[in-house]
Design an enzyme around this catalytic site. Structure first.
Site, PDB file in Angstrom:
ATOM      1  N   ASP A   8      27.030  -2.391  -4.448  1.00 24.26           N
ATOM      2  CA  ASP A   8      26.494  -2.335  -5.763  1.00 24.26           C
ATOM      3  C   ASP A   8      25.826  -3.787  -6.049  1.00 24.26           C
ATOM      4  O   ASP A   8      25.912  -4.165  -7.109  1.00 24.26           O
ATOM      5  CB  ASP A   8      27.537  -2.044  -6.724  1.00 24.26           C
ATOM      6  N   ASP A  46      25.362   1.923  -7.808  1.00 28.59           N
ATOM      7  CA  ASP A  46      25.832   2.829  -9.037  1.00 28.59           C
ATOM      8  C   ASP A  46      24.683   3.225  -9.727  1.00 28.59           C
ATOM      9  O   ASP A  46      23.668   2.595  -9.911  1.00 28.59           O
ATOM     10  CB  ASP A  46      26.457   1.447  -9.710  1.00 28.59           C
ATOM     11  N   HIS A  48      24.070   5.881 -12.980  1.00 28.96           N
ATOM     12  CA  HIS A  48      24.323   6.783 -14.031  1.00 28.96           C
ATOM     13  C   HIS A  48      23.336   7.490 -14.819  1.00 28.96           C
ATOM     14  O   HIS A  48      22.476   6.817 -14.956  1.00 28.96           O
ATOM     15  CB  HIS A  48      25.367   6.006 -15.012  1.00 28.96           C
ATOM     16  N   HIS A  52      26.450   8.317 -20.030  1.00 28.50           N
ATOM     17  CA  HIS A  52      27.522   8.748 -19.084  1.00 28.50           C
ATOM     18  C   HIS A  52      28.844   8.478 -19.771  1.00 28.50           C
ATOM     19  O   HIS A  52      28.859   7.530 -20.566  1.00 28.50           O
ATOM     20  CB  HIS A  52      27.296   7.803 -17.737  1.00 28.50           C
ATOM     21  N   HIS A  81      24.845   0.777 -18.260  1.00 33.95           N
ATOM     22  CA  HIS A  81      24.577  -0.218 -17.032  1.00 33.95           C
ATOM     23  C   HIS A  81      24.042   0.872 -15.688  1.00 33.95           C
ATOM     24  O   HIS A  81      24.589   2.124 -15.767  1.00 33.95           O
ATOM     25  CB  HIS A  81      25.820  -1.180 -16.374  1.00 33.95           C
ATOM     26  N   LYS A 106      26.123   6.637  -6.494  1.00 31.42           N
ATOM     27  CA  LYS A 106      27.423   7.167  -7.077  1.00 31.42           C
ATOM     28  C   LYS A 106      27.542   7.154  -8.546  1.00 31.42           C
ATOM     29  O   LYS A 106      26.920   6.162  -8.817  1.00 31.42           O
ATOM     30  CB  LYS A 106      28.525   6.498  -6.226  1.00 31.42           C
ATOM     31  N   CYS A 151      34.540  -1.668  -7.750  1.00 33.91           N
ATOM     32  CA  CYS A 151      34.033  -0.591  -6.730  1.00 33.91           C
ATOM     33  C   CYS A 151      34.259  -1.218  -5.428  1.00 33.91           C
ATOM     34  O   CYS A 151      34.586  -0.544  -4.340  1.00 33.91           O
ATOM     35  CB  CYS A 151      32.607  -0.873  -6.871  1.00 33.91           C
TER      36      CYS A 151
END
Ligand code: VGL
Ligand code: ZN
Length: 203
Positions: A8, A46, A48, A52, A81, A106, A151
């Site tokens: 990330d 990351d 989203h 989310h 984010h 993810k 993470c």
């Protein structure tokens, strides 16, 4: 065989980003340097959708860093984010992403957050990374990136659970640190069997 896992390193986790990790950008030159010593490199991203369920903005009366309970347990609520396709979700422009062979995205299911590179936060849904690494005969991981206490931690713990030997590159990680969560994370990773190394020791 070994692989470097870069967790990330995205605009939103670097200074000025929506969920900035203090001094998060300092990992970038360290990682760029490490990359040259690895034949196998995997990045996570990351990723989203808008709205989310890990975003505080998805709930009435919740602020970032409050918590809520989702089906799989407690969930920290974050500022919006790493929204898919937006600038904040892009890798930091200074990170050398050219040699990366696989990007694991993810957190793309609206109702499940995903900290780990291996499993989503329901501890059941797999990202496919274990299979990829095994098929490439990789048994040893060097983990770098952001954030130490979320993470990175979950990727390290799951990597160990999946049977990999895991080294955390101590000068290539930074944390968000909510009430001592970085120290706690380091303790948990060590207790689970992770080795901590410095980037200069990685040959
Ligand atoms: C992360 C919080 C929310 C991380 C991702 O990369 O550590 N933390 N989403
Ligand atoms: Zn996230």
């Amino acid at each position: 065989m070994r692989a470097l896992i870069i967790v990330d390193v995205q605009n939103d986790f670097c200074p000025g980003g929506a969920l900035e990790v203090p001094r998060g950008d300092q990992v970038i030159p360290v990682i760029n340097n490490l990359i040259e010593r690895f034949d196998n490199i995997v990045q996570t991203q990351d990723w989203h959708p808008k709205g989310h369920w890990s975003f505080a903005s998805s709930y009435r009366g919740k602020e970032p860093f409050d918590t809520t309970t989702l089906e799989y347990g407690e969930q920290v609520l974050w500022p919006d984010h790493c929204v898919q396709g937006e600038k904040g979700s892009e890798f930091h422009p200074d990170l050398n992403t050219t040699p990366t062979q696989l990007v694991i995205r993810k957190g793309f299911r609206k109702s499940i957050d995903s900290y780990s590179a291996f499993y989503e936060n329901d501890f059941k849904t797999k990202t496919g990374l274990t299979g990829y690494l095994r098929e490439r005969n990789i048994d040893t991981l060097y983990v770098s990136g952001l954030a130490t206490d979320f993470c990175v931690k979950w990727s390290v713990l799951d990597g160990l659970k999946e049977g990999f030997q895991v080294n955390v590159v101590d000068d290539a990680i930074r944390g968000i640190d909510i009430n001592g969560s970085v120290d706690q994370a380091v303790k948990e990773m060590k207790e689970a069997g992770a080795a901590f190394v410095l980037s200069g020791e990685v040959k």
